[in-house]
Design a protein around this motif. Structure first.
Motif, PDB file in Angstrom:
ATOM      1  N   ARG A 164      -0.345   4.830  -1.651  1.00  0.00           N
ATOM      2  CA  ARG A 164      -1.835   4.784  -1.808  1.00  0.00           C
ATOM      3  C   ARG A 164      -2.365   5.669  -0.699  1.00  0.00           C
ATOM      4  O   ARG A 164      -1.895   6.067   0.322  1.00  0.00           O
ATOM      5  CB  ARG A 164      -2.313   3.531  -1.685  1.00  0.00           C
ATOM      6  N   VAL A 178      -8.272   1.295   0.328  1.00  0.00           N
ATOM      7  CA  VAL A 178      -7.752   2.477  -0.192  1.00  0.00           C
ATOM      8  C   VAL A 178      -8.443   2.934  -1.402  1.00  0.00           C
ATOM      9  O   VAL A 178      -9.181   2.122  -1.917  1.00  0.00           O
ATOM     10  CB  VAL A 178      -6.069   2.128  -0.735  1.00  0.00           C
ATOM     11  N   ARG A 212      -3.748   5.857 -12.480  1.00  0.00           N
ATOM     12  CA  ARG A 212      -3.412   4.710 -13.365  1.00  0.00           C
ATOM     13  C   ARG A 212      -3.512   5.327 -14.743  1.00  0.00           C
ATOM     14  O   ARG A 212      -4.543   5.620 -15.292  1.00  0.00           O
ATOM     15  CB  ARG A 212      -4.677   3.730 -13.117  1.00  0.00           C
ATOM     16  N   GLY A 221      -0.390   9.253  -8.528  1.00  0.00           N
ATOM     17  CA  GLY A 221      -1.179   8.373  -7.692  1.00  0.00           C
ATOM     18  C   GLY A 221      -2.432   8.078  -8.443  1.00  0.00           C
ATOM     19  O   GLY A 221      -3.448   7.327  -8.243  1.00  0.00           O
ATOM     20  N   LYS A 261      -9.296   3.834  -4.980  1.00  0.00           N
ATOM     21  CA  LYS A 261      -8.918   3.138  -6.296  1.00  0.00           C
ATOM     22  C   LYS A 261      -7.965   4.227  -7.095  1.00  0.00           C
ATOM     23  O   LYS A 261      -8.493   5.328  -6.913  1.00  0.00           O
ATOM     24  CB  LYS A 261     -10.152   2.858  -7.011  1.00  0.00           C
ATOM     25  N   ARG A 262      -7.131   3.910  -7.967  1.00  0.00           N
ATOM     26  CA  ARG A 262      -6.576   4.725  -8.593  1.00  0.00           C
ATOM     27  C   ARG A 262      -7.241   5.224  -9.791  1.00  0.00           C
ATOM     28  O   ARG A 262      -7.682   4.560 -10.421  1.00  0.00           O
ATOM     29  CB  ARG A 262      -5.175   4.228  -9.115  1.00  0.00           C
ATOM     30  N   THR A 313      -5.995   5.935   2.095  1.00  0.00           N
ATOM     31  CA  THR A 313      -6.633   5.466   2.774  1.00  0.00           C
ATOM     32  C   THR A 313      -8.086   5.851   2.168  1.00  0.00           C
ATOM     33  O   THR A 313      -8.427   7.023   2.127  1.00  0.00           O
ATOM     34  CB  THR A 313      -6.569   5.937   4.212  1.00  0.00           C
ATOM     35  N   LEU A 350      -8.697  11.268  -5.367  1.00  0.00           N
ATOM     36  CA  LEU A 350      -7.983  10.369  -4.322  1.00  0.00           C
ATOM     37  C   LEU A 350      -8.853  10.604  -2.915  1.00  0.00           C
ATOM     38  O   LEU A 350      -8.598   9.845  -2.109  1.00  0.00           O
ATOM     39  CB  LEU A 350      -6.522  10.222  -4.394  1.00  0.00           C
ATOM     40  N   ALA A 409       0.608  -1.335  -0.123  1.00  0.00           N
ATOM     41  CA  ALA A 409       0.088  -0.090  -0.022  1.00  0.00           C
ATOM     42  C   ALA A 409       0.962   1.194   0.082  1.00  0.00           C
ATOM     43  O   ALA A 409       0.201   2.431  -0.040  1.00  0.00           O
ATOM     44  CB  ALA A 409      -0.835   0.059   1.246  1.00  0.00           C
TER      45      ALA A 409
END
Lengths: 412, 412
Positions: free
Chosen positions: A40, A182, A227, A225, A184-185, A42, A330, A37
């Motif tokens: 990432r 966490v 994708r 952070g 999701k990206r 929370t 995020l 993690a």
């Protein structure tokens, strides 16, 4: 339709975008292994299922005892205590310490019931197997970590929206959280447009150049952070770009287009982004160098970003715009402290008033502090950034900066 | 055998280690996809197989022409040129520009042979399909990027030992390098010792604590370019620790042990590390807080490191020691500029002279610049670091630092 830019100062532009954009409706959470993690964020508050430390622990090697038994003790007038046993590491202390008794404890070991302090080994003298001399008085609680001193049961130890670093991973594992929810990206669709652009694996013919923005922006997205979803190179015609943008709009959380560098290619980009939905284009053109032809738009709640085709411009503006947008997606609660180095300029830097300039610089360690040397490249070529350690921001109201000026270098 | 520490200042310790250690015999290289190479280090010099740009390019939208044809031109006394054609993006410019002629070019497009400058669209007026007015004189080379302006053929563009960031990835792909030789990530064997330590997935009984150092140090190793090999928890007896250390010594490039926290556990660790080979233990004990019981050793050419069992100490000292050792193993040529933030202390910090202190602090943005607020935890508990943004170093010759002092905060 000719290009028509209203140049907006970068901060105002981002501010306008952030105020119009209500942000994601909710943070999509995903469960992962805590040990994976790092980096990432929370997705919910994390509270302690038990206190930390979970039992009283010694902070030194020595003897657990009752503090009052040491009162007045000195090397010349020692107190004498009976050794009632040893607390072995990793075991529950079961010796009950009564007045006149002491138990051997190790750093991190459990404090036996009845004991109120620990005296360090070096402040004692063992007389025989069963007896010690105490050379110093200790106060109640001395050399003891009480139960819950780090964290109390039920306390929120890591709030939602926290970026997980090595220490948070450690803290979670200390509490037994081997899995964690966490955010999701966010998927960032990256489209590279331009008739002159070919994939890096191709040998360009004269007139063609290799695609690099897809890859540098993917690196930037990943570091921030997100994708990255590389959607390849799209021809500079309306139909191709429109269908590629629509596909990204339907599948991704952010649509990012690096436009072809010609005016007509940029015009197509802004029209296509505007066509994806309301409220449409919020900013078209930033008062910044490099990076002027930047587009910030929204279709419904989805951010749409048009970046310049020039690789340096794309990377510099992308570095300003993408991180705050991804942070909000995020659910990152706190501002991230971006890495900076204070340095002094080696030479004057020219700039145009009314425009924020970002000047690539190389850092040089000197006996006299860190120096920042501008890297000049006439037209923002990619190797200008390869030679640079970071960027110096020259404010819009400055007319350049003089040699010797203290500046803050934002590291890449 | 009792523990006997000669406390060495951290810089001297690292210096002694680095001078005794000759470094790796050679850098082991491995070929990977360039797009996956972010954060890796080049294992050889990379030179340009062709110039960049590979052909002369226009930096604006406008007309390519011979500069001398524009001499003396003004809006009231324009020059007249024939439009010889258009250079389409991504195609080879085949129009040969002769005196009196101009060709339409787009930003990034190829300059046709014969042309020596480009005039911007806004400095012209199109009269009809075949003719333009020129309103301004341009100099030879104006608005043209010449072939090789960014990079010349054969030039070393990225030397060996370079850390690859987004821009280096871009530069490599621009030159067609879709695969790249990078230094193999050194294997760092991580052993966690302590009879009280249980895996994070276990429910500790009173007296036991969960292993977190294996994970926090793995994160640190990974962030510093190494490959962490978690070798689990080893009991605090000589035989177990000896065989686990030997296995790591045979298979890994660095052996890292976080010792049990008791003196006897630390004694076993130093003896075992010393027994792995010559020259043995170079440093045992650092004049630093936290992190005093640190061991730096070599067996042959292989670094052996003993870190304190306290999670905060392990992470703070590991953060000082591991990066420079891994940098040398990776062949990283240049110093890395570590992220720092200048800030002012909110309160006095006490420290002991003769010992370097690393104080965790939280950063607070204020109208008056960034403030650093110390996070106190009586015994370096892991959540002290969770609450902190970075560390302030208090030099060994200082007797604490006063409130208001300008400090440099090293971000985690």
């Amino acid at each position: 339709m000719p290009e028509f830019l209203h140049l907006t100062p970068p901060e105002d532009a981002l501010d306008r975008f952030m105020k119009t954009w209500s942000g994601p409706e909710s943070i999509t959470a995903t469960q992962i292994e805590t040990e994976d993690a790092l980096g990432r964020v929370t997705a919910g508050d994390i509270s302690a299922p038990h206190p930390l430390p979970p039992f009283p622990r010694s902070t030194v090697d020595g003897f657990a005892l009752r503090a009052e038994d040491t009162h007045g003790a000195t090397p010349s007038l020692p107190a004498y205590l009976e050794i009632a046993g040893e607390v072995h590491m990793g075991t529950t202390a079961e010796i009950n310490i009564t007045s006149g008794q002491a138990a051997i404890v190790h750093t991190g070991g459990m404090i036996p019931p009845g004991a109120t302090a620990v005296i360090m080994l070096e402040d004692t003298q063992q007389l025989n197997e069963g007896e010690i001399e105490i050379h110093k008085a200790v106060a109640v609680g001395e050399n003891i970590l009480v139960e819950g001193e780090d964290v109390k049961r039920g306390e929120v130890v890591i709030p939602r929206g926290t970026l997980l670093r090595a220490q948070e991973i450690g803290g979670l594992l200390a509490l037994g959280y081997t899995k964690i929810l966490v955010a999701k990206r966010p998927r960032v669709g990256i489209l590279s447009s331009g008739d002159e652009v070919v994939p890096p694996s191709h040998k360009p013919t004269p007139g063609q150049v290799r695609d690099i923005n897809s890859y540098t922006l993917a690196a930037l997205v990943e570091r921030s952070g997100g994708r990255p979803i590389r959607r390849g190179i799209v021809a500079d015609d309306r139909a191709s770009l429109e269908s590629a943008a629509l596909e990204s709009f339907q599948e991704d959380d952010i649509v990012l287009i690096t436009a072809g560098s010609s005016v007509s290619a940029r015009d197509i980009t802004v029209e296509i982004l505007a066509g994806l939905g309301e409220p449409g284009v919020l900013v078209h053109g930033l008062a910044i160098k490099p990076g002027k032809p930047t587009i910030l738009a929204l279709a419904g709640n989805k951010p749409l970003i048009g970046l310049p085709g020039n690789p340096v411009s794309a990377l510099v503006v992308g570095g300003l715009i993408l991180p705050p947008i991804l942070r909000r997606m995020l659910g990152l609660a706190e501002a991230i402290w971006s890495p900076e180095i204070p340095a002094r300029l080696t030479v004057n830097i020219a700039s145009q008033s009314g425009r924020e300039d970002y000047q690539p610089v190389r850092l040089i360690a000197s006996g006299d502090g860190t120096l920042a040397e501008p890297i000049y490249g006439r037209s923002n070529l990619i190797f200008t950034l390869v030679r640079a350690d970071g960027l110096v921001r020259i404010p819009a109201d400055a007319n350049g900066l003089p040699a010797g000026e203290e500046v803050i270098v934002r590291l890449f």
